[in-house]
Write a protein that holds these residues in place. Structure first.
Motif, PDB file in Angstrom:
ATOM      1  N   ALA A   6      15.879  59.413  67.912  1.00  0.00           N
ATOM      2  CA  ALA A   6      17.130  58.844  68.402  1.00  0.00           C
ATOM      3  C   ALA A   6      17.683  59.718  69.507  1.00  0.00           C
ATOM      4  O   ALA A   6      17.649  60.919  69.442  1.00  0.00           O
ATOM      5  N   THR A   7      18.184  59.107  70.564  1.00  0.00           N
ATOM      6  CA  THR A   7      18.779  59.833  71.674  1.00  0.00           C
ATOM      7  C   THR A   7      20.257  59.624  71.684  1.00  0.00           C
ATOM      8  O   THR A   7      20.757  58.589  71.274  1.00  0.00           O
ATOM      9  N   VAL A   9      23.873  58.735  72.915  1.00  0.00           N
ATOM     10  CA  VAL A   9      24.259  57.620  73.764  1.00  0.00           C
ATOM     11  C   VAL A   9      25.748  57.664  74.008  1.00  0.00           C
ATOM     12  O   VAL A   9      26.509  57.957  73.103  1.00  0.00           O
ATOM     13  N   VAL A  11      28.779  55.531  74.225  1.00  0.00           N
ATOM     14  CA  VAL A  11      29.095  54.177  73.781  1.00  0.00           C
ATOM     15  C   VAL A  11      30.279  53.680  74.576  1.00  0.00           C
ATOM     16  O   VAL A  11      31.356  54.278  74.523  1.00  0.00           O
ATOM     17  N   GLU A 238      15.277  48.941  73.668  1.00  0.00           N
ATOM     18  CA  GLU A 238      15.143  49.320  72.264  1.00  0.00           C
ATOM     19  C   GLU A 238      15.756  48.263  71.353  1.00  0.00           C
ATOM     20  O   GLU A 238      16.152  48.550  70.217  1.00  0.00           O
ATOM     21  N   GLN A 253      20.255  48.155  68.981  1.00  0.00           N
ATOM     22  CA  GLN A 253      19.436  48.942  69.903  1.00  0.00           C
ATOM     23  C   GLN A 253      19.127  50.257  69.192  1.00  0.00           C
ATOM     24  O   GLN A 253      19.908  51.201  69.222  1.00  0.00           O
ATOM     25  N   ARG A 255      17.035  53.124  68.927  1.00  0.00           N
ATOM     26  CA  ARG A 255      17.067  54.522  69.363  1.00  0.00           C
ATOM     27  C   ARG A 255      18.329  54.845  70.171  1.00  0.00           C
ATOM     28  O   ARG A 255      18.633  56.026  70.381  1.00  0.00           O
ATOM     29  N   ARG A 256      19.041  53.816  70.614  1.00  0.00           N
ATOM     30  CA  ARG A 256      20.325  54.054  71.290  1.00  0.00           C
ATOM     31  C   ARG A 256      21.464  54.249  70.289  1.00  0.00           C
ATOM     32  O   ARG A 256      22.575  54.585  70.672  1.00  0.00           O
ATOM     33  N   ASN A 257      21.208  53.969  69.017  1.00  0.00           N
ATOM     34  CA  ASN A 257      22.217  54.122  67.965  1.00  0.00           C
ATOM     35  C   ASN A 257      23.473  53.305  68.242  1.00  0.00           C
ATOM     36  O   ASN A 257      24.598  53.769  68.009  1.00  0.00           O
ATOM     37  N   ARG A 276      29.555  47.634  73.195  1.00  0.00           N
ATOM     38  CA  ARG A 276      28.545  48.260  72.339  1.00  0.00           C
ATOM     39  C   ARG A 276      29.275  49.122  71.313  1.00  0.00           C
ATOM     40  O   ARG A 276      30.212  49.825  71.652  1.00  0.00           O
TER      41      ARG A 276
END
Length: 322
Positions: A6-7, A9, A11, A238, A253, A255-257, A276
């Protein structure tokens, strides 16, 4: 459904926060006999559901009622949890291959996508017994997500450009699946392709997200012809599980968490990303299901260094405003 770290992000928009489960209150002293005592309030459903260590959750299905089902990527076992208490247990042992996307119907059946096993199966939610199994692919495959719409079960394959259809005539399970090739705008490339699936708001078509490109596509269920949904320059990289509520589409999404909140037109040919939503407890959420005013997401934790010893959970967030 896609297996990388996970990277972090940024938001943009509303960040959903959910309080920790409420602790049981200490019993108050006995009230004076002349004064009515307070009535106990309703129990607060937990916002985090603990799953077995090493379980590696991916798919989720909810209902009928406050019951959630989770599938294991480790061995395909199925876990059933009571959303009111958070307690649960494995009720169906897996075949040794993954259990990914899943959906329940009103007949007490759970339809499960088999990932690299290239298959799907139907499980009785009461007994855990396998009612039917379907061989969908004979070569490399990643049978990924499931939706029930238009009198059939529809299943994506992230490796092969096809949809698998299980017609449910009169609710009866078919003898075999129908293979529908995907044509048009959705072109498969390296990585994970067609992933989450859901109906269009008008119910006449299907929507599929392509994880590796972030594209959202409308699929003609009769022909398999695909058309890119106009998202006004946005995309869903993702992209994983999808959930439609009215004309609002929630797209995970992983890996975008984040969960992207989209507003669609009736036919599902156009849409826009409204916001998001993230949460501090997200750790590569894969799929999403709803109960009441909450969304529930299992944390797949794809980059855990030793999945066999890793703890796993699912988290609930308030359903974002549409």
């Amino acid at each position: 459904m896609r297996r990388q770290k996970a990277t972090a992000v940024l938001v943009l928009g509303l960040v959903a926060t959910v309080s920790a489960p409420a602790r049981a209150a200490v019993d108050p002293p006995a009230p004076d006999r002349h004064t009515p005592g307070p009535r106990p309030g309703p129990a607060v459903a937990p916002a985090t559901i603990r799953l077995p260590n090493g379980f590696r959750p991916e798919g989720i299905a909810i209902g009928p009622g406050p019951v959630a089902y989770f599938g294991s990527m480790a061995d395909g076992s199925l876990y059933r949890a009571d959303l009111r208490t958070g307690r649960g247990a494995i009720f169906s042992r897996g075949p040794g291959t993954p259990s990914l996307g899943m959906r329940t119907d009103g007949r007490g059946r759970l339809f499960v996508a088999g990932g690299t096993g290239g298959d799907a199966r139907v499980v009785d939610v009461r007994t855990g017994r396998v009612l039917a199994s379907y061989r969908l692919a004979t070569g490399p495959a990643f049978v990924n997500d499931v939706i029930i719409a238009r009198g059939a079960v529809w299943i994506t394959d992230s490796t092969n450009p096809v949809l698998y259809k299980l017609p449910l005539r009169g609710g009866r399970l078919p003898a075999a699946a129908v293979r529908i090739p995907l044509t048009g705008d959705l072109v498969y490339g390296p990585g994970f392709n067609a992933n989450g699936i859901t109906p269009t708001p008008d119910g006449r078509g299907l929507l599929v997200v392509q994880s590796n490109t972030g594209g959202l596509f409308r699929v003609d269920p009769a022909t398999g012809a695909t058309r890119r949904v106009d998202l006004r320059g946005e995309s869903l990289p993702e992209g994983d599980g999808l959930l439609l509520r009215g004309r609002t589409l929630f797209a995970v999404q992983n890996r975008r968490n984040v969960v992207a909140v989209l507003r669609l037109n009736a036919t599902g040919t156009e849409g826009r990303v409204v916001r998001r939503v993230g949460d501090d407890r997200f750790d590569v959420p894969a799929t999403v299901a709803a109960f009441g005013s909450r969304l529930y997401l299992p944390n797949a934790r794809f980059d855990a260094p030793d999945p066999r010893r890793t703890w796993y959970n699912a988290v609930a967030i308030p359903e974002p405003e549409r």
